[in-house]
Design a protein around this motif. Structure first.
Motif, mmCIF file in Angstrom:
data_model
loop_
_atom_site.group_PDB
_atom_site.id
_atom_site.type_symbol
_atom_site.label_atom_id
_atom_site.label_comp_id
_atom_site.label_asym_id
_atom_site.label_seq_id
_atom_site.Cartn_x
_atom_site.Cartn_y
_atom_site.Cartn_z
ATOM 1 N N PRO A 110 51.195 36.069 46.719
ATOM 2 C CA PRO A 110 52.085 35.759 44.956
ATOM 3 C C PRO A 110 50.601 36.718 44.032
ATOM 4 C CG PRO A 110 50.870 33.638 45.393
ATOM 5 C CD PRO A 110 51.055 34.301 46.849
ATOM 6 N N ASP A 111 49.340 36.392 44.330
ATOM 7 C CA ASP A 111 48.353 37.229 43.635
ATOM 8 C C ASP A 111 49.000 38.821 44.244
ATOM 9 O OD1 ASP A 111 47.986 35.053 42.069
ATOM 10 O OD2 ASP A 111 46.060 35.551 42.306
ATOM 11 N N ALA A 112 48.845 39.109 45.113
ATOM 12 C CA ALA A 112 48.647 40.660 45.650
ATOM 13 C C ALA A 112 50.252 40.762 45.046
ATOM 14 C CB ALA A 112 49.055 40.695 46.859
ATOM 15 N N LEU A 113 51.151 40.292 44.740
ATOM 16 C CA LEU A 113 52.603 40.748 44.804
ATOM 17 C C LEU A 113 52.439 41.069 43.033
ATOM 18 C CD1 LEU A 113 55.379 38.207 46.403
ATOM 19 C CD2 LEU A 113 54.805 41.380 47.140
ATOM 20 N N VAL A 114 52.090 39.891 42.224
ATOM 21 C CA VAL A 114 51.834 40.098 40.752
ATOM 22 C C VAL A 114 50.745 41.866 40.655
ATOM 23 C CG1 VAL A 114 50.925 39.849 38.688
ATOM 24 C CG2 VAL A 114 52.317 38.173 40.063
ATOM 25 N N GLY A 115 49.881 41.934 41.501
ATOM 26 C CA GLY A 115 48.765 43.114 41.631
ATOM 27 C C GLY A 115 49.406 44.609 41.490
ATOM 28 N N ARG A 116 50.342 44.392 42.861
ATOM 29 C CA ARG A 116 51.000 45.518 42.713
ATOM 30 C C ARG A 116 52.044 45.927 41.747
ATOM 31 N NH1 ARG A 116 51.405 47.833 47.536
ATOM 32 N NH2 ARG A 116 50.314 45.994 50.186
ATOM 33 N N GLY A 117 52.973 45.108 41.339
ATOM 34 C CA GLY A 117 54.139 45.362 40.500
ATOM 35 C C GLY A 117 52.985 46.172 38.521
ATOM 36 N N HIS A 118 52.136 45.505 38.849
ATOM 37 C CA HIS A 118 51.015 46.058 37.275
ATOM 38 C C HIS A 118 50.457 47.021 37.755
ATOM 39 C CE1 HIS A 118 51.487 41.933 36.001
ATOM 40 N NE2 HIS A 118 51.117 42.451 34.634
ATOM 41 N N LEU A 119 49.943 46.984 38.825
ATOM 42 C CA LEU A 119 49.297 48.880 39.379
ATOM 43 C C LEU A 119 50.045 49.594 39.085
ATOM 44 C CD1 LEU A 119 47.338 50.069 40.772
ATOM 45 C CD2 LEU A 119 47.959 49.493 42.727
ATOM 46 N N GLY A 120 51.730 49.247 39.801
ATOM 47 C CA GLY A 120 52.697 50.501 39.211
ATOM 48 C C GLY A 120 52.728 50.996 37.686
ATOM 49 N N ALA A 121 52.659 50.090 37.234
ATOM 50 C CA ALA A 121 52.832 50.165 35.280
ATOM 51 C C ALA A 121 51.412 50.414 34.755
ATOM 52 C CB ALA A 121 52.719 48.985 34.652
ATOM 53 N N ILE A 122 49.845 49.956 35.982
ATOM 54 C CA ILE A 122 48.896 51.231 35.356
ATOM 55 C C ILE A 122 49.295 52.485 36.182
ATOM 56 C CG2 ILE A 122 46.838 51.314 36.019
ATOM 57 C CD1 ILE A 122 46.365 48.445 36.276
ATOM 58 N N MET A 123 49.291 52.974 36.769
ATOM 59 C CA MET A 123 49.811 54.258 37.476
ATOM 60 C C MET A 123 50.756 55.088 36.719
ATOM 61 S SD MET A 123 47.794 53.964 39.646
ATOM 62 C CE MET A 123 47.731 55.428 40.637
#
Length: 461
Positions: free
Chosen positions: A369-382
């Motif tokens: 679940p933390d990986a899913l949250v991280g992926r979602g935020h990484l998209g915003a960061i990019m």
């Protein structure tokens, strides 16, 4: 199972007891594969035709019809469910007689459906008859019937005790009553909190404040309160924490302290939560476990960030990262990196956040679940955004795809399209070549594993 059904149909014929047995087995497979509507068709087929004359086949038919009624209830088709279960209870009465537990087996699910329909008087009559039957026969199902009775009594309101006769039962049966209540949590959300509170009181009075059944009831009560049901989570967790202190269960006490801090924070007592985290850190350090130290510091850092104390929050999160590196545990390290990366993102330090989130994703399972949250935020960061989780359905679908591709031969799949709609996955597979039989079986296994894992993740969101 479908192939087995075809074979049995050829050998014994449709409508035979053997055919009905396989229909039921196929229904069980479909039910456990989250396809209850298809399971209903199988159970209904298993119940078709005249009642068999063979006693064993007759008993099997009673099971098939009970299964049909219970799954109809699970689907919310309560009128149909009660019709089937009432008929099943009458058939059981005629076959077994009123004193046999086989009759009471049909009364229990009938009472549950009557409860869900709001017919509390009928539900009470059915469950009381089941209890008397199981009590006379000494049957182990007495525990589940008493748990169901507690829900019915609580739903009816008034001052009648929900849990009775516990003092007359052996400890083992009392423990099974508690387990049955916990297993029912979620089936009747409107009464869960009250039933769990009454269960905790009953277990403490009957088994003592330090018995595991009492602690389990209090823990479930606290978890129920986490969903905003008005339960005093803090009070429940404090009781659990006090018990762990009395028993010298230091690691369990630490976990309870973390739960207490989260409950205090959710209740608006942020100062109390920060004090609890400080106490938890001392306990974690005394245990000499770097992974536990990291976990406390991570949670504390997130609470400090919520309290708008960014300097203290960053210091805690970086100390958590250092402890995670010392622990050697990839999951602990990945979770702290994600937490720190998201904190830095919200501080608009996007490049640093990107590097740390990417590092965190590299050590976590793709379905974590933390990986899913991280992926979602990484998209915003990019995209240059300091907050936002991105398109989570798209993120989950991409993680599903990566989960599958990472577990299959690289030259097997040409493409794998995954779409998440209405909480479920639509998957389209294109193969590069004809798969061997073992590869086809592996593809099926991996797809089923991915579907089950990510359905669970979606449900947890």
């Amino acid at each position: 199972m479908a192939r087995e059904l075809q074979e049995v149909t050829r050998t014994y014929g449709a409508g035979s007891p053997e055919w009905a047995s396989v229909q039921c087995d196929l229904g069980n497979v479909l039910l456990n594969s989250d396809q209850p509507a298809r399971a209903v068709d199988c159970y209904r087929a298993a119940c078709s035709g005249p009642m068999p004359g063979d006693p064993e086949a007759h008993k099997d038919r009673l099971t098939y019809r009970m299964n049909l009624g219970m799954v109809l209830g699970r689907l919310g088709r309560l009128d149909e469910a009660e019709t089937e279960l009432r008929a099943n209870a009458q058939e059981r009465l005629a076959f077994y007689g009123r004193e046999h537990p086989g009759y009471a087996f049909g009364l229990e699910p009938l009472a549950d459906v009557q409860l869900r329909r709001g017919d509390l008087r009928a539900a009470r009559e059915s469950v009381e008859e089941a209890i008397q039957n199981f009590w006379r026969s000494g049957h182990e199902r007495l525990a589940t019937a008493l748990a169901l009775r507690a829900t019915i009594v609580t739903a009816a309101g008034g001052d009648e005790p929900a849990f009775v006769t516990l003092e007359q039962l052996p400890d083992e049966v009392v423990e099974n009553v508690a387990l049955a209540v916990l297993n029912r949590t979620g089936e009747h959300p409107e009464t869960d909190g009250a039933v769990l509170s009454l269960l905790a009181e009953a277990m403490e009075a009957r088994l003592g404040p330090d018995h595991q059944a009492t602690l389990n009831a209090l823990s479930q009560l606290a978890n129920h309160g986490r969903d905003g049901h008005g339960v005093d989570r803090v009070a429940a967790i404090r009781k659990v924490l006090a018990s762990y202190h009395r028993q010298g269960m230091r690691e369990e006490a630490l976990m309870a302290e973390l739960g207490l801090a989260m409950a205090q924070s959710d209740a608006g007592d942020l100062d109390g939560a920060l004090r609890t985290y400080a106490e938890a850190l001392v306990r974690a350090q005394s245990l000499g476990r770097a992974d536990l130290v990291s976990q406390v510091l991570r949670n504390w850092g997130l609470a400090l960030s919520e309290a708008e104390l960014p300097d203290e929050a960053e210091r805690c999160l970086r100390e958590a990262l250092s402890a995670a590196e010392d622990s050697g545990d990839p999951e602990t390290l990945g979770r702290v990196r994600i937490a720190l990366g998201l904190f830095l993102q919200h501080q608009e330090r996007l490049e640093e956040a990107r590097q740390i989130v990417e590092a965190g994703l590299s050590t976590l399972d793709v379905a974590h679940p933390d990986a899913l949250v991280g992926r979602g935020h990484l998209g915003a960061i990019m995209e240059g955004r300091s907050c936002g989780c991105g398109d989570m359905p798209e993120v989950i679908a991409a993680a599903f795809r990566e989960f599958v591709l990472g577990r299959l031969p690289r030259d097997l799949l040409d493409d794998l399209e995954v779409d998440l709609k209405d909480g479920d996955f639509a998957v389209n597979v294109r193969l590069r070549r004809e798969p061997a039989e073992d590869e086809l079986e592996e593809l099926d296994r991996v797809m089923r594993a991915a579907t089950a894992e990510f359905r669970r993740r979606v449900a947890e969101r």
